[in-house]
Design a protein around this motif. Sequence first.
Motif, mmCIF file in Angstrom:
data_model
loop_
_atom_site.group_PDB
_atom_site.id
_atom_site.type_symbol
_atom_site.label_atom_id
_atom_site.label_comp_id
_atom_site.label_asym_id
_atom_site.label_seq_id
_atom_site.Cartn_x
_atom_site.Cartn_y
_atom_site.Cartn_z
ATOM 1 N N ALA A 62 0.941 -1.119 -0.113
ATOM 2 C CA ALA A 62 -0.383 0.039 -0.045
ATOM 3 C C ALA A 62 1.362 1.009 0.141
ATOM 4 C CB ALA A 62 -1.016 -0.260 1.449
ATOM 5 N N TYR A 63 0.294 2.771 -0.433
ATOM 6 C CA TYR A 63 1.417 3.537 -1.101
ATOM 7 C C TYR A 63 0.445 4.755 -0.705
ATOM 8 C CZ TYR A 63 5.739 5.655 -1.097
ATOM 9 O OH TYR A 63 6.661 6.925 -0.865
ATOM 10 N N LYS A 64 0.880 5.867 -0.286
ATOM 11 C CA LYS A 64 0.122 7.059 -0.408
ATOM 12 C C LYS A 64 1.132 7.768 -0.378
ATOM 13 C CE LYS A 64 -3.526 6.689 2.293
ATOM 14 N NZ LYS A 64 -5.234 7.255 2.736
ATOM 15 N N MET A 65 0.810 8.976 -1.661
ATOM 16 C CA MET A 65 1.730 9.970 -1.469
ATOM 17 C C MET A 65 1.236 11.854 -1.793
ATOM 18 S SD MET A 65 2.878 8.990 -5.084
ATOM 19 C CE MET A 65 2.376 7.334 -5.262
ATOM 20 N N ALA A 66 1.519 12.706 -1.662
ATOM 21 C CA ALA A 66 1.308 14.404 -2.017
ATOM 22 C C ALA A 66 -0.167 13.686 -2.995
ATOM 23 C CB ALA A 66 2.751 14.713 -1.767
ATOM 24 N N PRO A 67 -0.579 14.465 -2.985
ATOM 25 C CA PRO A 67 -2.141 14.223 -3.740
ATOM 26 C C PRO A 67 -0.918 15.062 -5.271
ATOM 27 C CG PRO A 67 -3.010 14.828 -2.443
ATOM 28 C CD PRO A 67 -1.582 15.110 -1.824
ATOM 29 N N LEU A 68 -0.708 16.247 -5.334
ATOM 30 C CA LEU A 68 0.440 16.752 -6.063
ATOM 31 C C LEU A 68 1.552 15.518 -7.693
ATOM 32 C CD1 LEU A 68 0.672 18.514 -8.892
ATOM 33 C CD2 LEU A 68 2.858 19.487 -7.582
ATOM 34 N N THR A 69 1.859 14.851 -6.073
ATOM 35 C CA THR A 69 3.509 13.847 -6.576
ATOM 36 C C THR A 69 2.086 12.295 -7.567
ATOM 37 O OG1 THR A 69 4.451 14.468 -4.733
ATOM 38 C CG2 THR A 69 4.835 12.757 -5.639
ATOM 39 N N HIS A 70 1.125 12.013 -6.537
ATOM 40 C CA HIS A 70 0.004 11.194 -7.441
ATOM 41 C C HIS A 70 0.055 11.321 -8.752
ATOM 42 C CE1 HIS A 70 -3.183 8.349 -7.841
ATOM 43 N NE2 HIS A 70 -2.574 7.371 -7.347
ATOM 44 N N TRP A 71 -0.134 12.398 -8.666
ATOM 45 C CA TRP A 71 -1.236 13.144 -10.157
ATOM 46 C C TRP A 71 -0.186 13.021 -10.947
ATOM 47 C CZ3 TRP A 71 -0.048 17.084 -13.591
ATOM 48 C CH2 TRP A 71 -0.810 17.037 -14.296
ATOM 49 N N ASP A 102 -6.116 6.843 -2.706
ATOM 50 C CA ASP A 102 -7.141 6.969 -2.709
ATOM 51 C C ASP A 102 -8.056 5.235 -2.060
ATOM 52 O OD1 ASP A 102 -7.558 9.278 -2.846
ATOM 53 O OD2 ASP A 102 -8.705 9.204 -4.197
ATOM 54 N N ALA A 103 -7.298 4.166 -2.626
ATOM 55 C CA ALA A 103 -7.357 3.047 -2.781
ATOM 56 C C ALA A 103 -7.285 2.178 -1.000
ATOM 57 C CB ALA A 103 -7.282 1.941 -3.641
ATOM 58 N N ALA A 104 -6.053 2.836 -0.764
ATOM 59 C CA ALA A 104 -5.135 2.298 0.369
ATOM 60 C C ALA A 104 -6.273 2.870 1.860
ATOM 61 C CB ALA A 104 -3.881 2.757 0.199
ATOM 62 N N SER A 105 -7.310 2.318 2.034
ATOM 63 C CA SER A 105 -8.426 3.068 2.955
ATOM 64 C C SER A 105 -7.557 1.762 3.725
ATOM 65 C CB SER A 105 -8.992 3.124 2.613
ATOM 66 O OG SER A 105 -9.723 1.554 2.683
ATOM 67 N N PRO A 106 -7.647 2.175 5.243
ATOM 68 C CA PRO A 106 -7.401 1.444 6.033
ATOM 69 C C PRO A 106 -8.152 0.126 6.681
ATOM 70 C CG PRO A 106 -7.481 3.628 7.423
ATOM 71 C CD PRO A 106 -7.924 3.771 6.022
ATOM 72 N N GLU A 107 -9.835 0.570 5.706
ATOM 73 C CA GLU A 107 -10.605 -0.536 6.132
ATOM 74 C C GLU A 107 -10.242 -1.671 4.533
ATOM 75 O OE1 GLU A 107 -12.578 2.425 7.695
ATOM 76 O OE2 GLU A 107 -11.240 2.583 5.413
ATOM 77 N N ALA A 108 -9.633 -1.485 3.040
ATOM 78 C CA ALA A 108 -9.260 -1.733 2.277
ATOM 79 C C ALA A 108 -8.432 -2.966 2.662
ATOM 80 C CB ALA A 108 -9.797 -1.223 0.879
ATOM 81 N N ILE A 109 -7.434 -2.153 3.256
ATOM 82 C CA ILE A 109 -5.795 -2.759 4.412
ATOM 83 C C ILE A 109 -6.724 -4.218 4.355
ATOM 84 C CG2 ILE A 109 -3.709 -2.446 4.654
ATOM 85 C CD1 ILE A 109 -3.171 -0.019 4.077
ATOM 86 N N ALA A 110 -7.422 -3.788 5.718
ATOM 87 C CA ALA A 110 -7.412 -4.293 6.911
ATOM 88 C C ALA A 110 -8.449 -5.685 6.136
ATOM 89 C CB ALA A 110 -7.991 -4.215 8.087
ATOM 90 N N GLU A 111 -9.238 -5.363 4.728
ATOM 91 C CA GLU A 111 -9.597 -6.974 4.176
ATOM 92 C C GLU A 111 -8.861 -7.790 3.530
ATOM 93 O OE1 GLU A 111 -12.779 -9.078 3.734
ATOM 94 O OE2 GLU A 111 -13.200 -6.804 4.780
ATOM 95 N N GLN A 112 -8.367 -6.860 3.317
ATOM 96 C CA GLN A 112 -7.036 -8.433 2.651
ATOM 97 C C GLN A 112 -5.821 -8.595 3.057
ATOM 98 O OE1 GLN A 112 -6.689 -8.612 -1.300
ATOM 99 N NE2 GLN A 112 -7.347 -6.734 -1.920
ATOM 100 N N LEU A 113 -5.638 -8.170 3.908
ATOM 101 C CA LEU A 113 -5.253 -9.106 5.067
ATOM 102 C C LEU A 113 -5.368 -10.289 6.322
ATOM 103 C CD1 LEU A 113 -2.447 -5.153 6.610
ATOM 104 C CD2 LEU A 113 -1.817 -7.407 5.184
ATOM 105 N N SER A 114 -6.807 -9.702 5.922
ATOM 106 C CA SER A 114 -7.714 -10.480 6.519
ATOM 107 C C SER A 114 -7.485 -11.461 5.982
ATOM 108 C CB SER A 114 -8.965 -9.585 7.133
ATOM 109 O OG SER A 114 -9.561 -10.964 8.271
ATOM 110 N N ALA A 115 -7.976 -11.746 4.423
ATOM 111 C CA ALA A 115 -8.128 -12.875 4.062
ATOM 112 C C ALA A 115 -6.938 -13.848 3.846
ATOM 113 C CB ALA A 115 -8.170 -12.263 2.414
ATOM 114 N N LEU A 116 -5.855 -13.181 3.856
ATOM 115 C CA LEU A 116 -4.374 -13.638 3.945
ATOM 116 C C LEU A 116 -4.496 -14.547 4.843
ATOM 117 C CD1 LEU A 116 -1.856 -11.332 2.152
ATOM 118 C CD2 LEU A 116 -2.408 -12.838 1.372
#
Length: 394
Positions: free
Chosen positions: A290-299, A328-342
């Motif tokens: 999972a990765y997040k960056m400054a909005p301009l950098t991501h753009w 935006d895809a790296a939300s806590p809920e989405a990350i927790a869901e993927q890790l829980s499945a593993l």
Amino acid sequence: MGLQRIYLVAGELSGDILGAGLMRELNARHPDIEFRGIGGPRMEAQGLNSRFPLETLSVMGLVEVVKHLPELIGVRRTLRQEAQAWQPDIMIGIDAPDFNIGLEKQLREAGIKTAHYVSPSVWAWRQGRVKKIAKAVDGMLTLLPFEADFYRRHQVPVAFVGHPLADEMPLDNDRQNTRQVLGLDEQRPVLAILPGSRGNEIRFLGPTFLSAAEQLCLRHDTLQVVIPAASAQRREEINSLLGAYPALNERVVLLDGQAREAMVASDAVLLASGTAALEAMLCHRAMVVAYKMAPLTHWLAKRLVKTSWVSLPNLIAQQTIVPELIQDAASPEAIAEQLSALLVDEPARHALEARFATMHAALQRNASRRAADAIEAVALGQPLAAEDDGINGY
């Protein structure tokens, strides 16, 4: 006739390590060989006459590069003149592409064979640079197979030599013993979290990763969380964030360094994209990137980066085997869901571990020996062997 003179230019610690391994192989094959250029203590120990300190080329960031530009131009001029006067069998640039590829081009135009060891990320962005590289080098040495595929498509002579990390890391590791060493319960599941080694990564990723871990702890009541801090400052930053996540109390073990041990001890790993993902693969551990960056950098990144994946395991496999959650895809809920499945699907997790072990074995190629083979071929004007990389499709 053996090689007699090699000119090498490395620009940072990782280059010094690679250069020393290559020189060790060449020394064993050509006892009277001489080395000149730029390198650090490891390369000097193998006989390099270093004209400038290793740190000379270690300039990061646009402002710093502009500030040091006159000095760097002067260093490149000195190296070019010295190499032309010395007439080595080959000049090898090790990483530091912004400096080395220009020098390689100048020396190749002057009739000296050139090679570049460690591909820049030309396959990912600014792909037009491959035209300049093609004019600068007689051979490119890559650490990863998909990089070699890219150069073959652009008719640049290339050798995939393997990754030194794969050579260094064992094909077998002991999860239970490592848990014991780290003071973890051997019977309870373990999540390793690696939020990055830079302060801005902790700032962008820390709260998201910890929130995801808190949600996981509420779902999995025996889960242990281990977080290796890259430095004392990173530990302090992570510690200050933890107070906002009470469900993590008594669940988190903070480590000083020991990132590799944390991954080996784990059932699953949550990490930022980068070399850590390769290291987790070489530990044979399931992961979510999972990765997040400054909005301009991501753009900007979305418009510049030309690859379908960002994580090295997926790039190596050339398919999605590791979940990638970016911005935006790296939300806590989405990350927790993927890790829980593993964590829940033990057969799938073990299948992925086995696949990573197979990929590890394919990358474990004795990189220094293969690099020496490639350098000899380039220096002697022989074609670089096109080998089956033995990794795609696994």
